[in-house]
Design a protein around this motif. Structure first.
Motif, PDB file in Angstrom:
ATOM      1  N   LEU A  72       3.890   4.119 -14.208  1.00 55.35           N
ATOM      2  CA  LEU A  72       2.495   3.953 -14.618  1.00 55.35           C
ATOM      3  C   LEU A  72       2.203   2.501 -14.980  1.00 55.35           C
ATOM      4  CD1 LEU A  72      -0.242   5.196 -15.292  1.00 55.35           C
ATOM      5  CD2 LEU A  72       0.645   5.750 -17.576  1.00 55.35           C
ATOM      6  N   THR A  73       3.057   1.891 -15.790  1.00 52.28           N
ATOM      7  CA  THR A  73       2.830   0.500 -16.189  1.00 52.28           C
ATOM      8  C   THR A  73       2.986  -0.449 -14.999  1.00 52.28           C
ATOM      9  OG1 THR A  73       5.155   0.357 -16.896  1.00 52.28           O
ATOM     10  CG2 THR A  73       3.505   0.848 -18.585  1.00 52.28           C
TER      11      THR A  73
ATOM     12  N   GLY B 210       0.816  -1.216   0.000  1.00 53.07           N
ATOM     13  CA  GLY B 210       0.000   0.000   0.000  1.00 53.07           C
ATOM     14  C   GLY B 210       0.844   1.257   0.000  1.00 53.07           C
ATOM     15  N   VAL B 211       1.932   1.245   0.756  1.00 53.93           N
ATOM     16  CA  VAL B 211       2.828   2.396   0.806  1.00 53.93           C
ATOM     17  C   VAL B 211       3.534   2.574  -0.537  1.00 53.93           C
ATOM     18  CG1 VAL B 211       4.891   3.353   1.900  1.00 53.93           C
ATOM     19  CG2 VAL B 211       3.172   2.172   3.288  1.00 53.93           C
ATOM     20  N   ALA B 212       3.987   1.459  -1.124  1.00 53.58           N
ATOM     21  CA  ALA B 212       4.643   1.526  -2.441  1.00 53.58           C
ATOM     22  C   ALA B 212       3.675   2.071  -3.491  1.00 53.58           C
ATOM     23  CB  ALA B 212       5.130   0.136  -2.848  1.00 53.58           C
ATOM     24  N   ASP B 213       2.410   1.707  -3.372  1.00 53.47           N
ATOM     25  CA  ASP B 213       1.382   2.226  -4.278  1.00 53.47           C
ATOM     26  C   ASP B 213       1.277   3.745  -4.176  1.00 53.47           C
ATOM     27  OD1 ASP B 213       0.289   0.384  -5.959  1.00 53.47           O
ATOM     28  OD2 ASP B 213      -1.635   0.245  -4.951  1.00 53.47           O
ATOM     29  N   ILE B 214       1.275   4.240  -2.946  1.00 54.35           N
ATOM     30  CA  ILE B 214       1.165   5.682  -2.715  1.00 54.35           C
ATOM     31  C   ILE B 214       2.387   6.394  -3.277  1.00 54.35           C
ATOM     32  CG2 ILE B 214       1.123   7.480  -0.943  1.00 54.35           C
ATOM     33  CD1 ILE B 214      -0.513   5.536   0.796  1.00 54.35           C
ATOM     34  N   PHE B 215       3.567   5.841  -3.016  1.00 56.53           N
ATOM     35  CA  PHE B 215       4.797   6.438  -3.543  1.00 56.53           C
ATOM     36  C   PHE B 215       4.753   6.503  -5.066  1.00 56.53           C
ATOM     37  CE2 PHE B 215       8.004   5.507   0.130  1.00 56.53           C
ATOM     38  CZ  PHE B 215       7.184   6.224   0.983  1.00 56.53           C
ATOM     39  N   THR B 216       4.281   5.428  -5.693  1.00 55.25           N
ATOM     40  CA  THR B 216       4.205   5.374  -7.156  1.00 55.25           C
ATOM     41  C   THR B 216       3.261   6.447  -7.690  1.00 55.25           C
ATOM     42  OG1 THR B 216       4.648   2.997  -7.162  1.00 55.25           O
ATOM     43  CG2 THR B 216       3.617   3.917  -9.127  1.00 55.25           C
ATOM     44  N   LEU B 217       2.102   6.576  -7.069  1.00 55.12           N
ATOM     45  CA  LEU B 217       1.135   7.593  -7.510  1.00 55.12           C
ATOM     46  C   LEU B 217       1.690   8.998  -7.318  1.00 55.12           C
ATOM     47  CD1 LEU B 217      -2.216   6.064  -6.184  1.00 55.12           C
ATOM     48  CD2 LEU B 217      -1.521   6.329  -8.576  1.00 55.12           C
ATOM     49  N   LEU B 218       2.431   9.216  -6.233  1.00 53.41           N
ATOM     50  CA  LEU B 218       3.005  10.540  -5.988  1.00 53.41           C
ATOM     51  C   LEU B 218       4.073  10.881  -7.021  1.00 53.41           C
ATOM     52  CD1 LEU B 218       3.241  10.539  -2.080  1.00 53.41           C
ATOM     53  CD2 LEU B 218       1.687  11.867  -3.511  1.00 53.41           C
TER      54      LEU B 218
ATOM     55  N   TYR C 144       0.475  -4.193 -11.394  1.00 55.81           N
ATOM     56  CA  TYR C 144       0.240  -4.699 -10.042  1.00 55.81           C
ATOM     57  C   TYR C 144      -1.253  -4.874  -9.781  1.00 55.81           C
ATOM     58  CZ  TYR C 144      -0.096  -4.906  -4.980  1.00 55.81           C
ATOM     59  OH  TYR C 144      -0.409  -5.293  -3.689  1.00 55.81           O
ATOM     60  N   HIS C 145      -2.044  -3.919 -10.250  1.00 57.46           N
ATOM     61  CA  HIS C 145      -3.494  -3.988 -10.040  1.00 57.46           C
ATOM     62  C   HIS C 145      -4.214  -4.741 -11.159  1.00 57.46           C
ATOM     63  CE1 HIS C 145      -3.535  -1.377  -6.504  1.00 57.46           C
ATOM     64  NE2 HIS C 145      -2.600  -0.668  -7.097  1.00 57.46           N
ATOM     65  N   GLN C 146      -3.419  -5.293 -12.107  1.00 56.75           N
ATOM     66  CA  GLN C 146      -3.946  -6.083 -13.215  1.00 56.75           C
ATOM     67  C   GLN C 146      -5.054  -5.341 -13.967  1.00 56.75           C
ATOM     68  OE1 GLN C 146      -4.658 -10.212 -12.385  1.00 56.75           O
ATOM     69  NE2 GLN C 146      -2.913 -10.372 -11.001  1.00 56.75           N
ATOM     70  N   ILE C 147      -4.737  -4.082 -14.291  1.00 59.25           N
ATOM     71  CA  ILE C 147      -5.646  -3.248 -15.075  1.00 59.25           C
ATOM     72  C   ILE C 147      -5.263  -3.382 -16.549  1.00 59.25           C
ATOM     73  CG2 ILE C 147      -6.468  -0.894 -15.464  1.00 59.25           C
ATOM     74  CD1 ILE C 147      -5.701  -0.284 -12.561  1.00 59.25           C
TER      75      ILE C 147
ATOM     76  N   MET D  16       2.874  -5.713 -18.500  1.00 58.56           N
ATOM     77  CA  MET D  16       4.126  -6.150 -17.887  1.00 58.56           C
ATOM     78  C   MET D  16       5.300  -6.023 -18.864  1.00 58.56           C
ATOM     79  SD  MET D  16       4.464  -6.850 -14.758  1.00 58.56           S
ATOM     80  CE  MET D  16       6.083  -7.593 -14.961  1.00 58.56           C
ATOM     81  N   ILE D  17       5.055  -6.381 -20.124  1.00 58.32           N
ATOM     82  CA  ILE D  17       6.096  -6.225 -21.140  1.00 58.32           C
ATOM     83  C   ILE D  17       6.478  -4.756 -21.282  1.00 58.32           C
ATOM     84  CG2 ILE D  17       6.563  -6.373 -23.627  1.00 58.32           C
ATOM     85  CD1 ILE D  17       4.923  -8.964 -23.649  1.00 58.32           C
TER      86      ILE D  17
END
Length: 219
Positions: free
Chosen positions: A158-159, A112-120, A164-167, A174-175
């Protein structure tokens, strides 16, 4: 397709890492040789004490006077650089891959923290892009390459977030994540991103000049 995936997850990882490392080493050697040829006097007043003092001062948020003039930009810039390195270095999936390949590991951030860092990181890159459009003095100095470089930094984050969220299509995302990360590593030594090397060198030079010659602080 499997052969291609094996290539980008195997040999291409080594190729991009080696280009990154040797590219930075080549740039460092080139800088040193150019200084010796044209401005050898610089070495006469270079000081480890004043170099580290200057670098340390500029690493402290809002300690240098010039950063206080534009607190929003510098605040976002400081956080961006922290999260830019923290997100990939402390991501659990990246650490697992390193452990499998080299038997080295370290504590990982909660997902969850890594997700927040990525979005920031992504939001900060959007801010930098908008700033290049709306701030006249920055817009004047901006070229198409500046926007391309911003996109190159954004793509791995972004990718990675989408994968990670399989969107969308997980396999293709992934590629794209792997290729964009490898492309970024290859580009760094030959673009403005090489400031990860040149910025500390510049700060060391400025700190030494101010400390040894002017007997003053450079922040």
């Amino acid at each position: 397709m499997n052969a291609f995936i094996n290539f980008i997850m195997g040999p291409m990882v080594w190729i991009s890492a080696l280009v990154f490392l040797f590219g930075l080493v080549f740039k460092l050697v080139k800088i040193i040789l150019e200084i010796r040829e044209k401005e050898n006097f610089i070495f006469s007043y270079m000081s480890l004490k004043y170099s580290l003092r200057s670098i340390g001062a500029w690493l402290i948020p809002f300690y240098p006077e010039s950063t206080k003039l534009h607190p929003v930009f510098w605040g976002i810039s400081y956080l961006f650089h922290v999260f830019l390195f923290a997100a990939p270095l402390f991501l659990a999936s990246h650490i697992i891959l390193l452990d499998q390949a080299f038997q080295i590991s370290w504590p990982a951030l909660p997902d969850g923290v890594a997700d927040i860092f990525t979005l920031l990181v992504i939001l900060a890159l959007v801010f930098f892009g908008v700033r290049r459009v709306v701030v006249p003095e920055v817009k004047f100095l901006t070229s198409a390459m500046d926007y391309i470089l911003l996109i190159l930094v954004m793509l791995p984050f972004l990718t990675g977030f989408l994968a990670y969220h399989q969107i969308f299509l997980y396999k293709w995302i992934m590629i794209a994540h792997i290729l964009s990360g490898e492309l970024l590593l290859i580009v760094i030594p030959f673009s403005r991103f090489s400031h990860m090397l040149t910025a500390p060198l510049t700060r060391a030079y400025t700190g030494s000049e101010f400390g040894n010659v002017r007997h003053a602080r450079d922040w």
